[in-house]
Motif scaffolding. Structure first.
Motif, PDB file in Angstrom:
ATOM      1  N   GLN A 109     -70.393 -62.436 -20.449  1.00  0.00           N
ATOM      2  CA  GLN A 109     -70.145 -63.872 -20.490  1.00  0.00           C
ATOM      3  C   GLN A 109     -70.455 -64.396 -21.889  1.00  0.00           C
ATOM      4  O   GLN A 109     -71.252 -65.306 -22.067  1.00  0.00           O
ATOM      5  CB  GLN A 109     -71.011 -64.594 -19.445  1.00  0.00           C
ATOM      6  CG  GLN A 109     -70.651 -64.247 -18.020  1.00  0.00           C
ATOM      7  CD  GLN A 109     -69.243 -64.713 -17.663  1.00  0.00           C
ATOM      8  OE1 GLN A 109     -68.324 -63.921 -17.537  1.00  0.00           O
ATOM      9  NE2 GLN A 109     -69.069 -66.014 -17.521  1.00  0.00           N
ATOM     10  N   ARG A 110     -69.874 -63.755 -22.868  1.00  0.00           N
ATOM     11  CA  ARG A 110     -70.095 -64.128 -24.260  1.00  0.00           C
ATOM     12  C   ARG A 110     -68.755 -64.299 -24.944  1.00  0.00           C
ATOM     13  O   ARG A 110     -67.740 -63.747 -24.498  1.00  0.00           O
ATOM     14  CB  ARG A 110     -70.878 -63.022 -24.982  1.00  0.00           C
ATOM     15  CG  ARG A 110     -72.291 -62.815 -24.478  1.00  0.00           C
ATOM     16  CD  ARG A 110     -73.246 -63.745 -25.180  1.00  0.00           C
ATOM     17  NE  ARG A 110     -74.631 -63.554 -24.752  1.00  0.00           N
ATOM     18  CZ  ARG A 110     -75.673 -64.172 -25.314  1.00  0.00           C
ATOM     19  NH1 ARG A 110     -75.487 -65.005 -26.314  1.00  0.00           N
ATOM     20  NH2 ARG A 110     -76.884 -63.974 -24.877  1.00  0.00           N
ATOM     21  N   CYS A 111     -68.773 -65.033 -26.035  1.00  0.00           N
ATOM     22  CA  CYS A 111     -67.546 -65.122 -26.813  1.00  0.00           C
ATOM     23  C   CYS A 111     -67.450 -63.884 -27.720  1.00  0.00           C
ATOM     24  O   CYS A 111     -68.453 -63.218 -27.999  1.00  0.00           O
ATOM     25  CB  CYS A 111     -67.517 -66.398 -27.649  1.00  0.00           C
ATOM     26  SG  CYS A 111     -68.646 -66.413 -29.038  1.00  0.00           S
ATOM     27  N   GLY A 112     -66.252 -63.607 -28.170  1.00  0.00           N
ATOM     28  CA  GLY A 112     -66.041 -62.427 -28.988  1.00  0.00           C
ATOM     29  C   GLY A 112     -66.827 -62.445 -30.276  1.00  0.00           C
ATOM     30  O   GLY A 112     -67.319 -61.421 -30.756  1.00  0.00           O
ATOM     31  N   LYS A 113     -66.955 -63.624 -30.802  1.00  0.00           N
ATOM     32  CA  LYS A 113     -67.681 -63.760 -32.055  1.00  0.00           C
ATOM     33  C   LYS A 113     -69.143 -63.356 -31.887  1.00  0.00           C
ATOM     34  O   LYS A 113     -69.719 -62.658 -32.725  1.00  0.00           O
ATOM     35  CB  LYS A 113     -67.601 -65.221 -32.504  1.00  0.00           C
ATOM     36  CG  LYS A 113     -67.841 -65.454 -33.952  1.00  0.00           C
ATOM     37  CD  LYS A 113     -67.519 -66.910 -34.260  1.00  0.00           C
ATOM     38  CE  LYS A 113     -67.610 -67.197 -35.727  1.00  0.00           C
ATOM     39  NZ  LYS A 113     -67.222 -68.576 -36.031  1.00  0.00           N
ATOM     40  N   SER A 114     -69.706 -63.805 -30.766  1.00  0.00           N
ATOM     41  CA  SER A 114     -71.101 -63.469 -30.503  1.00  0.00           C
ATOM     42  C   SER A 114     -71.254 -61.963 -30.321  1.00  0.00           C
ATOM     43  O   SER A 114     -72.235 -61.365 -30.794  1.00  0.00           O
ATOM     44  CB  SER A 114     -71.578 -64.223 -29.255  1.00  0.00           C
ATOM     45  OG  SER A 114     -72.928 -63.935 -28.999  1.00  0.00           O
ATOM     46  N   CYS A 115     -70.287 -61.347 -29.646  1.00  0.00           N
ATOM     47  CA  CYS A 115     -70.328 -59.893 -29.442  1.00  0.00           C
ATOM     48  C   CYS A 115     -70.240 -59.153 -30.783  1.00  0.00           C
ATOM     49  O   CYS A 115     -70.984 -58.200 -31.022  1.00  0.00           O
ATOM     50  CB  CYS A 115     -69.183 -59.460 -28.533  1.00  0.00           C
ATOM     51  SG  CYS A 115     -69.338 -60.036 -26.837  1.00  0.00           S
ATOM     52  N   ARG A 116     -69.322 -59.603 -31.607  1.00  0.00           N
ATOM     53  CA  ARG A 116     -69.169 -58.941 -32.902  1.00  0.00           C
ATOM     54  C   ARG A 116     -70.446 -59.045 -33.724  1.00  0.00           C
ATOM     55  O   ARG A 116     -70.911 -58.075 -34.337  1.00  0.00           O
ATOM     56  CB  ARG A 116     -68.012 -59.568 -33.680  1.00  0.00           C
ATOM     57  CG  ARG A 116     -67.764 -58.936 -35.027  1.00  0.00           C
ATOM     58  CD  ARG A 116     -66.601 -59.594 -35.758  1.00  0.00           C
ATOM     59  NE  ARG A 116     -66.829 -61.013 -35.986  1.00  0.00           N
ATOM     60  CZ  ARG A 116     -67.545 -61.500 -37.008  1.00  0.00           C
ATOM     61  NH1 ARG A 116     -68.113 -60.670 -37.838  1.00  0.00           N
ATOM     62  NH2 ARG A 116     -67.708 -62.792 -37.152  1.00  0.00           N
ATOM     63  N   LEU A 117     -71.027 -60.229 -33.715  1.00  0.00           N
ATOM     64  CA  LEU A 117     -72.256 -60.440 -34.469  1.00  0.00           C
ATOM     65  C   LEU A 117     -73.387 -59.568 -33.941  1.00  0.00           C
ATOM     66  O   LEU A 117     -74.139 -58.965 -34.711  1.00  0.00           O
ATOM     67  CB  LEU A 117     -72.647 -61.925 -34.376  1.00  0.00           C
ATOM     68  CG  LEU A 117     -73.222 -62.552 -35.618  1.00  0.00           C
ATOM     69  CD1 LEU A 117     -72.253 -62.441 -36.780  1.00  0.00           C
ATOM     70  CD2 LEU A 117     -73.576 -64.010 -35.367  1.00  0.00           C
ATOM     71  N   ARG A 118     -73.480 -59.521 -32.608  1.00  0.00           N
ATOM     72  CA  ARG A 118     -74.544 -58.721 -32.020  1.00  0.00           C
ATOM     73  C   ARG A 118     -74.368 -57.247 -32.375  1.00  0.00           C
ATOM     74  O   ARG A 118     -75.327 -56.532 -32.656  1.00  0.00           O
ATOM     75  CB  ARG A 118     -74.540 -58.904 -30.497  1.00  0.00           C
ATOM     76  CG  ARG A 118     -75.667 -58.196 -29.770  1.00  0.00           C
ATOM     77  CD  ARG A 118     -77.028 -58.746 -30.147  1.00  0.00           C
ATOM     78  NE  ARG A 118     -78.122 -58.102 -29.412  1.00  0.00           N
ATOM     79  CZ  ARG A 118     -79.406 -58.287 -29.670  1.00  0.00           C
ATOM     80  NH1 ARG A 118     -79.762 -59.117 -30.645  1.00  0.00           N
ATOM     81  NH2 ARG A 118     -80.331 -57.672 -28.985  1.00  0.00           N
ATOM     82  N   TRP A 119     -73.134 -56.790 -32.351  1.00  0.00           N
ATOM     83  CA  TRP A 119     -72.866 -55.392 -32.650  1.00  0.00           C
ATOM     84  C   TRP A 119     -73.106 -55.085 -34.122  1.00  0.00           C
ATOM     85  O   TRP A 119     -73.826 -54.141 -34.471  1.00  0.00           O
ATOM     86  CB  TRP A 119     -71.429 -55.033 -32.273  1.00  0.00           C
ATOM     87  CG  TRP A 119     -71.045 -53.641 -32.673  1.00  0.00           C
ATOM     88  CD1 TRP A 119     -70.282 -53.268 -33.742  1.00  0.00           C
ATOM     89  CD2 TRP A 119     -71.429 -52.431 -32.025  1.00  0.00           C
ATOM     90  NE1 TRP A 119     -70.151 -51.906 -33.791  1.00  0.00           N
ATOM     91  CE2 TRP A 119     -70.853 -51.364 -32.752  1.00  0.00           C
ATOM     92  CE3 TRP A 119     -72.204 -52.131 -30.896  1.00  0.00           C
ATOM     93  CZ2 TRP A 119     -71.025 -50.034 -32.375  1.00  0.00           C
ATOM     94  CZ3 TRP A 119     -72.374 -50.800 -30.538  1.00  0.00           C
ATOM     95  CH2 TRP A 119     -71.792 -49.765 -31.273  1.00  0.00           C
ATOM     96  N   THR A 120     -72.545 -55.896 -34.979  1.00  0.00           N
ATOM     97  CA  THR A 120     -72.630 -55.585 -36.410  1.00  0.00           C
ATOM     98  C   THR A 120     -74.033 -55.805 -36.958  1.00  0.00           C
ATOM     99  O   THR A 120     -74.434 -55.134 -37.900  1.00  0.00           O
ATOM    100  CB  THR A 120     -71.651 -56.443 -37.217  1.00  0.00           C
ATOM    101  OG1 THR A 120     -71.902 -57.824 -36.939  1.00  0.00           O
ATOM    102  CG2 THR A 120     -70.219 -56.131 -36.863  1.00  0.00           C
ATOM    103  N   ASN A 121     -74.768 -56.734 -36.392  1.00  0.00           N
ATOM    104  CA  ASN A 121     -76.078 -57.038 -36.957  1.00  0.00           C
ATOM    105  C   ASN A 121     -77.243 -56.376 -36.227  1.00  0.00           C
ATOM    106  O   ASN A 121     -78.366 -56.407 -36.730  1.00  0.00           O
ATOM    107  CB  ASN A 121     -76.329 -58.553 -36.970  1.00  0.00           C
ATOM    108  CG  ASN A 121     -75.510 -59.262 -38.026  1.00  0.00           C
ATOM    109  OD1 ASN A 121     -75.080 -58.666 -39.001  1.00  0.00           O
ATOM    110  ND2 ASN A 121     -75.292 -60.547 -37.828  1.00  0.00           N
ATOM    111  N   TYR A 122     -76.989 -55.827 -35.057  1.00  0.00           N
ATOM    112  CA  TYR A 122     -78.143 -55.330 -34.303  1.00  0.00           C
ATOM    113  C   TYR A 122     -77.892 -54.015 -33.581  1.00  0.00           C
ATOM    114  O   TYR A 122     -78.736 -53.126 -33.613  1.00  0.00           O
ATOM    115  CB  TYR A 122     -78.584 -56.393 -33.295  1.00  0.00           C
ATOM    116  CG  TYR A 122     -80.016 -56.237 -32.860  1.00  0.00           C
ATOM    117  CD1 TYR A 122     -81.053 -56.752 -33.631  1.00  0.00           C
ATOM    118  CD2 TYR A 122     -80.336 -55.548 -31.693  1.00  0.00           C
ATOM    119  CE1 TYR A 122     -82.368 -56.599 -33.239  1.00  0.00           C
ATOM    120  CE2 TYR A 122     -81.648 -55.391 -31.292  1.00  0.00           C
ATOM    121  CZ  TYR A 122     -82.659 -55.917 -32.078  1.00  0.00           C
ATOM    122  OH  TYR A 122     -83.959 -55.755 -31.692  1.00  0.00           O
TER     123      TYR A 122
END
Length: 363
Positions: A48-61
């Motif tokens: 239940q997240r937006c794609g942007k949040s997913c990308r950020l979570r993946w790339t930064n963490y």
DNA sequence: AACTGTCGCAACCGCAGCCCG
DNA sequence: CCGGGCTGCGGTTGCGACAGT
């Protein structure tokens, strides 16, 4: 263009910190399907997240190749050097630091390095000494303004210079001039070394004799003679006790005996057309020498290894670069044209005006 | 122990550039 | 060429942790 934001809340998408369950879902999905099309990814992954949040979570963490933990000294020095070249191009800086993300570097810069540079009296944007922290009166009382100074006859309009004090903050040429005047002021005290007390640059005139005594041997070793500003043995003789004070281990010496906010700049005045910039890796300190091709020399040495943790310089061994003060380019011994001399020097830029004595040109 | 201020970091926001139909 | 979609980037914010009183 007026497009709708990808992360609006109309779909009840979750925001805020990620839970471990969400992390695992994202990891599992990417491991199975790979990433791409971030807009549809969260739906496919059951998030239940937006794609942007997913990308950020993946790339930064969540990315497996991310290096966590404290920044090493090498990384810190690299960040400072790259920032002096690239500015706030965090992604470009991150590209040269494997395992570090732009976000992490940006945070580290803002929370640690930037504050440290400010405390040291260095402008974190220009990487130059901050003129607004200099005591302008001491500058004006420097040797260059004594009536036996060559400058005295150049009819400098002091009030004019004072009037330019504020403007000088945005005039890089005046910054250079003030930096040089500042150095000359220290030199007037018959002291070959300049310690910039970075906690309070205004107190520069209060020379720390203890630090001076500790630092003196630093430049008196045979190890450093090749990179020192002094063109002859006779000049080296002016330093007393050069053998007795020689530290057994320079690396330990440099990291254990100095405060992180001390800079060490032995200088001799002179006009400079071209400099040779060298990096002495054996010293475990960043050492840069500017040697003019005239009869007089000027040198600049920064002990950068006192920043945080003892370590070595990230530059490749035996790297020697030539810096053309006129063009501003820096060319290493492989012929590569560096974008900026700071790659091979350090966080402090020292540029000497081609004709330092022609002060009116800078006013 | 409780309160307050500061710090550090993860996450968000908005913009710009690139790509493609 | 144009416009919409997607991605990446840099600045900013929010909040938990920690330190100081």
């Amino acid at each position: 263009m007026g497009r709708t934001p990808c992360c609006d809340n109309k779909n009840g998408l979750k925001k805020g910190p990620w839970t471990s369950e969400e992390d695992q879902k994202l990891i599992d999905y990417i491991q199975e399907h790979g990433y791409g099309n971030w807009r549809t990814l969260p739906k496919n992954a059951g998030l239940q997240r937006c794609g942007k949040s997913c990308r950020l979570r993946w790339t930064n963490y969540l990315r497996p190749d991310i290096k966590r933990g404290k920044f090493s000294f090498e990384e810190e020095e690299t960040i400072i050097q790259l920032h002096s070249i690239l500015g706030n191009k965090w992604s470009a800086i991150a590209a040269r630091l494997p395992g570090r993300t732009d976000n992490e570097i940006k945070n580290y810069w803002n929370t640690h390095i930037r504050k440290r540079l400010l405390k040291m009296g260095i402008d974190p944007i220009t990487h130059s000494p901050r003129l607004d922290l200099l005591d302008i009166s001491s500058i004006l009382n420097s040797s260059m303004f004594q009536n036996n100074s060559p400058l005295w006859s150049s009819q400098i309009n002091l009030s004019r210079l004072l009037g330019m004090q504020q403007q000088s903050l945005i005039n890089p040429e005046l910054v250079k001039l003030a930096t040089y005047l500042f150095s000359s002021n220290q030199q007037q005290k018959n002291n070959p070394y300049l310690i910039i007390q970075q906690n309070n640059v205004q107190e520069n005139q209060c020379f720390d004799n203890q630090v001076q005594d500790q630092m003196a041997p630093l430049v008196q070793t045979s190890q450093f003679q090749d990179i020192l500003p002094f063109s002859s043995d006779a000049q080296l003789m002016q330093f007393p006790n050069m053998e007795e004070n020689l530290p057994a281990n320079y690396a330990n010496f440099s990291t254990q005996n100095y405060q992180m906010n001390d800079y060490y700049v032995p200088m001799q005045q002179g006009s400079c057309d071209q400099f040779i910039v060298e990096k002495n890796d054996a010293s475990e300190a960043t050492t840069s020498t500017f040697q003019s091709n005239n009869t007089t020399n000027l040198s600049y040495q920064s002990v950068i290894s006192n920043l945080s943790t003892p370590s070595s310089s990230p530059a490749p061994p035996n790297s020697t670069s030539k810096y053309n003060a006129n063009s501003g380019s820096c060319i290493n011994n492989n012929g590569d044209d560096r974008e900026n001399m700071n790659y091979c020097s350090s966080m402090l830029k020292f540029e000497i005006p081609e004709n330092i004595w022609d002060v009116d040109e800078f006013i």
